[in-house]
Design an enzyme around this catalytic site. Structure first.
Site, PDB file in Angstrom:
ATOM      1  N   ASP A  32       0.890  -1.210  -0.107  1.00 53.67           N
ATOM      2  CA  ASP A  32      -0.032  -0.119   0.112  1.00 53.67           C
ATOM      3  C   ASP A  32       0.867   1.069   0.178  1.00 53.67           C
ATOM      4  OD1 ASP A  32      -2.225  -1.566   0.187  1.00 53.67           O
ATOM      5  OD2 ASP A  32      -2.097  -1.709   2.436  1.00 53.67           O
ATOM      6  N   HIS A  39      -5.498  -3.533   5.544  1.00 56.01           N
ATOM      7  CA  HIS A  39      -4.875  -3.797   3.962  1.00 56.01           C
ATOM      8  C   HIS A  39      -5.864  -4.361   2.996  1.00 56.01           C
ATOM      9  CE1 HIS A  39      -1.897  -5.144   1.302  1.00 56.01           C
ATOM     10  NE2 HIS A  39      -2.139  -6.241   1.274  1.00 56.01           N
TER      11      HIS A  39
END
Length: 358
Positions: A195, A222
């Protein structure tokens, strides 16, 4: 005669790296040649690292990149299928790490014994139309089994958990470790580095900068809306329009789906995930070495919010996570996003805890 003995000894060393004995005491006799569990001459000083799921789409490039890391002395490659071939292939690389392969659940404990860092990409990948929750029923069981092995064989190891859904698999691992009496919250880290890598890349595209010059903390979890890039804290400092903020946030949150759809059924984000996992693993190894100022984002047991797990910036050291940083100042867009992230994240955490306690 002496020359022949030396040649046999060298062949035995090579053989032991690719096909280690079932346990540390066992040796296999093949004619006059004995395999012995050994270290190659010239093996680099450093840490022992295991990759569980090493033959998969993430595992193979991850194993190759870890073989290139000078901080790795011994690299164990485990999977339930195809690990001997991956091990043989990667063992040909002329870098310092000694590579050993392990195949099947009966060799899981041997793969884990004595490890300093365990990286877990094991499990099935996402396919078109799949959410991370769709992966849960398969990957949750895999993570539980592996965590039981870690608790037994290397309870002091740093654990980097990649298997999705990370928002649920990290709580599963935590519960397994608690049950075994080995739980150390500093040593369990869900890998959310992809990310951050995506955020740095996508923002750099908008700003016209080299991604390596951009740094953005990504907090929360996530998956989807739980991924919260703090664009207001970007370095180098700059401001974004409302449209840019919405575009960047959405693209970062849906980066995995972007790759799954682009591959059209042929896989998920394996290569970029392997790169991100190696970047994070290297940070953990530098922390273990005692380097100062090693700070990355990770999904960890946390008190930053009221949730028991949360991704934020952490400082890594010899014990794993040595400090968890607060979120810092948020703008209104980020405050709203944080509430959405926490609502979604809470359910995912509870799902993992409930599974582990069955």
């Amino acid at each position: 005669m002496q020359q022949s003995t030396d040649i046999h000894r060298r062949i035995a060393q090579i053989s032991s790296h690719i096909n280690p004995p079932i346990n540390q005491q066992q040796q296999v006799e093949e004619g006059n040649l004995w395999r012995s569990d050994c270290r190659a001459k010239g093996g680099s000083p450093g840490f022992k690292v295991a990759i569980l799921g090493a033959a998969g789409g993430i595992g193979q490039p991850l194993a190759m990149l870890m073989k290139m890391n000078p901080l790795v002395a011994v690299l164990h490659l485990y999977d339930v299928v195809n690990s001997p071939g991956v091990t043989a292939d990667i063992s040909h690389m002329d870098t310092g790490a000694v590579v050993r392969g392990f195949l099947g659940q009966n060799q899981l404990e041997d793969a884990l014994t004595g490890m300093d860092l365990v990286i877990i990409p094991a499990g099935v990948p996402r396919k078109p139309g799949m959410t991370r929750d769709d992966l849960f029923n398969i990957n949750a069981g895999i993570v539980k089994t592996i965590s039981e092995g870690i608790a037994k064989c290397c309870p002091k190891a740093i654990v980097n958990l990649i298997s999705n859904p990370v928002n649920s698999t990290v709580p599963i691992a935590a519960e397994v470790f608690k049950k075994a009496g080995t739980y150390d919250p500093r040593r369990l880290l869900g890998v959310t580095m992809l990310d951050v890598v995506r955020a740095n890349t996508f923002v750099a595209e908008v700003l016209g900068l080299d991604p390596r010059e951009v740094s953005i903390p990504v907090v929360g979890g996530h998956a989807g809306v739980t991924i919260l890039p703090l664009l207001s804290q970007v370095k180098p400092a700059c401001s974004f329009t409302k449209e840019e903020t919405e575009y960047l946030t959405s693209r970062i949150q849906n980066g995995g789906t972007e790759v799954v759809e682009a591959k059209a059924g042929a896989g998920s984000a394996t290569l970029s995930m392997a790169y991100a996992a190696v970047k994070f693993a290297d940070a953990c190894l530098r922390g273990l070495r005692g380097d100062a100022g090693v700070v990355e984002c990770a999904f960890v047991p946390s008190q930053v919010t009221e949730l028991p797990f949360f991704a934020s910036r952490v400082r890594l050291g010899r014990s794993g996570v040595e400090e968890i940083y607060p979120l810092g100042p948020l703008n209104e867009y980020e405050r709203v996003g944080l509430e959405k992230a926490k609502k979604e994240l809470g359910g995912s955490i509870e799902k993992g805890v409930s599974f582990a306690k069955k």
